[in-house]
Design an enzyme around this catalytic site. Structure first.
Site, PDB file in Angstrom:
ATOM      1  CG  ASP A  46      -0.249  -0.276   2.190  1.00 56.42           C
ATOM      2  OD1 ASP A  46       1.212  -0.312   2.537  1.00 56.42           O
ATOM      3  OD2 ASP A  46      -1.410  -0.219   3.499  1.00 56.42           O
TER       4      ASP A  46
ATOM      5  CG  ASP B 179       6.490   6.005   5.952  1.00 54.99           C
ATOM      6  OD1 ASP B 179       6.531   7.803   6.052  1.00 54.99           O
ATOM      7  OD2 ASP B 179       5.518   5.920   6.896  1.00 54.99           O
TER       8      ASP B 179
ATOM      9  CE  LYS C 163       3.160   8.894   3.505  1.00 56.56           C
ATOM     10  NZ  LYS C 163       2.888   8.622   5.123  1.00 56.56           N
TER      11      LYS C 163
ATOM     12  CB  VAL D  88      -2.956   8.858   2.695  1.00 56.72           C
ATOM     13  CG1 VAL D  88      -2.066   9.962   2.773  1.00 56.72           C
ATOM     14  CG2 VAL D  88      -2.115   7.418   3.139  1.00 56.72           C
TER      15      VAL D  88
HETATM   16  P1  5GP Z   1       7.551   2.119   6.594  1.00 55.22           P
HETATM   17  O1  5GP Z   1       7.814   0.593   7.423  1.00 55.22           O
HETATM   18  O2  5GP Z   1       7.508   1.770   5.079  1.00 55.22           O
HETATM   19  O3  5GP Z   1       7.196   3.046   7.840  1.00 55.22           O
HETATM   20  O4  5GP Z   1       5.637   1.995   6.220  1.00 55.22           O
HETATM   21  C1  5GP Z   1       4.939   1.160   5.347  1.00 55.22           C
HETATM   22  C2  5GP Z   1       4.100   0.700   6.326  1.00 55.22           C
HETATM   23  O5  5GP Z   1       3.503   2.078   7.369  1.00 55.22           O
HETATM   24  C3  5GP Z   1       2.493   0.583   5.122  1.00 55.22           C
HETATM   25  O6  5GP Z   1       2.347  -0.637   4.977  1.00 55.22           O
HETATM   26  C4  5GP Z   1       1.720   1.160   6.275  1.00 55.22           C
HETATM   27  O7  5GP Z   1       0.277   0.394   7.269  1.00 55.22           O
HETATM   28  C5  5GP Z   1       2.101   2.229   7.248  1.00 55.22           C
HETATM   29  N1  5GP Z   1       1.649   3.605   6.693  1.00 55.22           N
HETATM   30  C6  5GP Z   1       2.483   4.716   6.244  1.00 55.22           C
HETATM   31  N2  5GP Z   1       2.590   5.595   6.228  1.00 55.22           N
HETATM   32  C7  5GP Z   1       1.381   5.719   6.391  1.00 55.22           C
HETATM   33  C8  5GP Z   1       0.310   6.625   6.330  1.00 55.22           C
HETATM   34  O8  5GP Z   1       0.196   8.080   6.011  1.00 55.22           O
HETATM   35  N3  5GP Z   1      -1.010   6.440   6.902  1.00 55.22           N
HETATM   36  C9  5GP Z   1      -1.724   4.601   7.050  1.00 55.22           C
HETATM   37  N4  5GP Z   1      -2.709   4.521   7.744  1.00 55.22           N
HETATM   38  N5  5GP Z   1      -0.503   3.832   7.451  1.00 55.22           N
HETATM   39  C10 5GP Z   1       0.507   4.191   6.909  1.00 55.22           C
END
Ligand code: 5GP
Length: 171
Positions: free
Chosen positions: A96, A99, A127, A149
């Site tokens: 999805d 980040d 992002k 989001v």
């Molecule tokens: P990362 O490990 O890349 O920091 O984060 C990935 C996961 O964090 C995504 O699969 C999602 O579940 C959550 N996440 C990251 N940004 C957002 C956001 O803006 N909104 C939501 N609801 N979840 C996020």
């Protein structure tokens, strides 16, 4: 809490058309394993696969995510592992959001130890401003600013997954 539409359902639909065309071209005759990540990519995965005009196999993996808030814990666990044998398969992971990149990095490492023929990543949202670890992303739906989001499968405290558009949540 205020919701504002960031990406409309029409924009999502049009972008998935383009992604599906590209993916079908890249994976022609390879019968890829489409690996959706639960729960956030369940809608994206189901919309994408219906536009792939080719034989595919579909499975899901579920990782622990943010927990109940908006902050990442940094600790990632496999809650439901992939059942399909991925050795010698062409695996396309559907995320999805990428980040910080920690979740995707963890999942790619977890899967690559099982020797797939190829392993690539497709994410609905990217992002890049938040990235702390490098992750190769083969297909990006939309690059988004550093906003929290929800919608189109993506939740906040298990709410808003059913919104048809990607929305920014402001407080
Ligand atoms: P990362 O490990 O890349 O920091 O984060 C990935 C996961 O964090 C995504 O699969 C999602 O579940 C959550 N996440 C990251 N940004 C957002 C956001 O803006 N909104 C939501 N609801 N979840 C996020």
């Amino acid at each position: 809490m205020k919701l504002s539409i960031l990406i409309t359902r029409e924009q999502i639909n049009a972008r998935i058309d383009q992604l599906a065309t590209q993916i079908a071209e890249d994976y022609r005759d390879r019968r890829p394993l489409i690996l959706g990540t639960l729960k956030g990519s369940f809608i994206f995965t189901s919309d994408l696969v219906r536009k792939l005009d080719m034989p595919v196999e579909i499975d899901f993996v579920r990782l622990s995510s943010y927990g109940s808030g908006a902050e990442t814990s940094g600790k990632i666990e496999v809650v439901q592992d992939v059942r399909t044998i991925i050795e010698d398969r062409h695996v396309l992971v559907i995320e999805d959001i990428v980040d910080t990149g920690l979740t995707a990095r963890f999942l790619l490492d977890h899967l690559s130890s099982r020797q797939p023929s190829s392993l690539s990543l497709c994410t609905l949202l990217d992002k890049p401003s938040r990235r702390t670890v490098e992750v190769p992303i083969a297909y990006v739906g939309f690059t988004v600013p550093n906003k929290f989001v929800v919608g189109y499968g993506i939740d906040f405290d298990e709410k808003f997954r059913n919104l048809p558009d990607v929305c920014a949540l402001e407080d």
